[in-house]
Design a protein around this motif. Structure first.
Motif, short mmCIF file in Angstrom:
data_model
loop_
_atom_site.label_atom_id
_atom_site.label_comp_id
_atom_site.label_asym_id
_atom_site.label_seq_id
_atom_site.Cartn_x
_atom_site.Cartn_y
_atom_site.Cartn_z
N ILE A 1 -76.00 80.05 161.94
CA ILE A 1 -75.60 78.83 160.94
C ILE A 1 -74.83 78.01 161.68
N CYS A 2 -75.00 76.73 161.59
CA CYS A 2 -74.26 75.63 162.13
C CYS A 2 -73.62 74.88 160.95
N LEU A 3 -72.31 74.70 160.79
CA LEU A 3 -71.59 74.04 159.63
C LEU A 3 -71.06 72.64 160.38
N VAL A 4 -71.59 71.58 160.28
CA VAL A 4 -71.12 70.45 160.90
C VAL A 4 -71.28 69.31 160.10
N MET B 1 -82.15 68.78 167.00
CA MET B 1 -82.46 68.88 168.63
C MET B 1 -82.38 70.23 169.03
N ALA B 2 -81.34 71.01 168.39
CA ALA B 2 -81.11 72.42 168.73
C ALA B 2 -82.32 73.17 168.08
N ARG B 3 -82.71 73.03 166.85
CA ARG B 3 -83.79 73.63 166.34
C ARG B 3 -84.92 73.48 166.90
N GLU B 4 -85.28 72.32 167.30
CA GLU B 4 -86.66 71.92 167.96
C GLU B 4 -86.72 72.62 169.25
N LYS C 1 -84.23 79.69 165.16
CA LYS C 1 -83.64 78.53 164.95
C LYS C 1 -82.37 78.61 164.11
N PRO C 2 -81.21 77.96 164.62
CA PRO C 2 -79.92 77.98 163.64
C PRO C 2 -80.29 77.24 162.40
N ILE D 1 -76.63 65.61 174.07
CA ILE D 1 -77.33 66.97 174.76
C ILE D 1 -76.28 68.15 175.09
N MET D 2 -75.02 67.78 175.32
CA MET D 2 -74.23 68.85 175.35
C MET D 2 -73.87 69.66 174.00
N ARG D 3 -73.65 68.53 173.06
CA ARG D 3 -73.30 69.14 171.74
C ARG D 3 -74.63 70.09 171.35
N CYS D 4 -75.67 69.81 171.46
CA CYS D 4 -76.73 70.61 171.38
C CYS D 4 -76.87 71.79 172.09
#
Length: 351
Positions: free
Chosen positions: A181-184, A194-197, A206-207, A168-171
């Motif tokens: 953009i997220c590069l992971v 979860m972040a996009r949702e 949305k990223p 949750i905290m990473r989101c």
């Protein structure tokens, strides 16, 4: 002309399609790929999120792999924000800062384009905007089921309640940093979905998610980890230790699938050196330089290349890549002091 000026000139002549190809060259999977080209058309400098958790043991994927990926994103015109993600249980933040500075020294010595990177200290970001951050965390938690969070745990039967907060905290970190953009790593796929949702629910942009490859350990089938010092290559390994580890690596003759040495050649050697040179005696076919993975794989699969020659050549290539790091920490006094402090930390906490 400086490296930064040369990079700016390169970006200026790249089309959005060329920038797209550069960005996608990193990803094993891109979530929101259809959104990426339109983004590059309207934003010359989209913001890219990268995170890292400081560790005394820096394996080659964290060091070389991250430098390669960040430089590709910068080349594509992105502004990169690297979040220093501190473990929730960390008590000595001064120690974590020191280790973070050590990792940045490693990336600089590898040629990461630090001028185009913003480092964000997560405790500072959270504390400065706590009245925004914690309500965001609670709102994300409210919109997700416990069962979903349990599926993200390695050992669901023995997970603590605080561990359920980690995804949750990473989101929240992704959303709070306000990125395009997220590069992971591919292991963080679910948190990013979860972040996009969440953005979709809230009507926000949305990223786009780039999931990059994660190197496996030299032992067949194991994920690379700082807890496996005998199985993985670390940034402070000596030349002899690199050779020893690669000699023990899983590298079956004519077998490409699951071959760890070939994985290193594809994801570390070619992106770093743009070639791979097989050095061998004339009686064994002589030396040969490969400029791409396809031809190299074909020769290995046919049996034209022996694992012994591949391992010897891989050890030489990895040592060539690591040598600037060794030189930096030997010659730069400030870097040397940092390295000695980190070694002392490691001696008292080997894990």
């Amino acid at each position: 002309m400086s490296a930064s000026e040369e990079l700016s000139n390169t970006m200026a002549v790249m089309t959005p399609e060329e920038r797209l190809a550069t960005v996608l060259s990193i990803a094993e999977e891109c979530i929101g790929e259809d959104e990426l080209l339109p983004l590059l058309h309207v934003k010359h400098n989209p913001v890219c999120y990268v995170d890292f958790e400081p560790s005394c043991r820096v394996h080659i994927a964290q060091g070389v792999g991250k430098a390669i990926n960040v430089n590709r994103m910068v080349r594509a015109g992105c502004k990169v924000k690297i979040l220093v993600a501190v473990q929730k249980t960390a008590k000595d933040l001064d120690k974590v800062r020191t280790i973070s500075r050590y990792m940045i020294e490693i990336w600089e010595s590898l040629g990461m384009n630090i001028d185009k990177v913003e480092f964000i200290w997560s405790p500072e970001q959270i504390n400065n905007r706590a009245q925004e951050y914690w309500p965001l965390v609670m709102d994300i938690a409210r919109r997700n089921k416990v069962e979903r969070l349990m599926r993200l745990q390695l050992n669901p039967a023995h997970v603590s309640a605080t561990k359920l907060l980690d995804p949750i905290m990473r989101c929240a970190d992704i959303l709070f940093t306000e990125v395009d953009i997220c590069l992971v790593g591919i292991d963080q796929r679910e948190e990013n979905i979860m972040a996009r949702e969440y953005c979709e629910c809230m009507g926000k942009n949305k990223p786009i998610i780039l999931l990059h490859h994660m190197l496996t350990s030299f032992k067949e089938g194991q994920k690379m980890s700082k807890s496996n010092p005998s199985l993985d290559i670390f940034m402070d390994d000596s030349e002899g230790l690199v050779k020893l580890k690669i000699n023990k690596a899983f590298c079956p003759i004519k077998i490409v699938e699951g071959n760890i040495c070939l994985e290193y050649i594809e994801h570390i050697v070619f992106p770093s050196l743009e070639k791979f040179e097989i050095v061998r005696h004339e009686s064994h076919g002589g030396s040969r330089t490969y400029l791409g993975m396809e031809e190299f794989v074909a020769d290995y699969h046919s049996g034209a290349l022996h694992p012994r020659d591949v391992k010897n050549s891989l050890a030489k290539a990895i040592n060539d890549i690591l040598q600037p790091v060794r030189d930096h920490f030997n010659k730069n006094n400030e870097a040397k002091v940092l390295h000695n402090i980190v070694k002392e930390y490691l001696a008292t906490n080997p894990a």
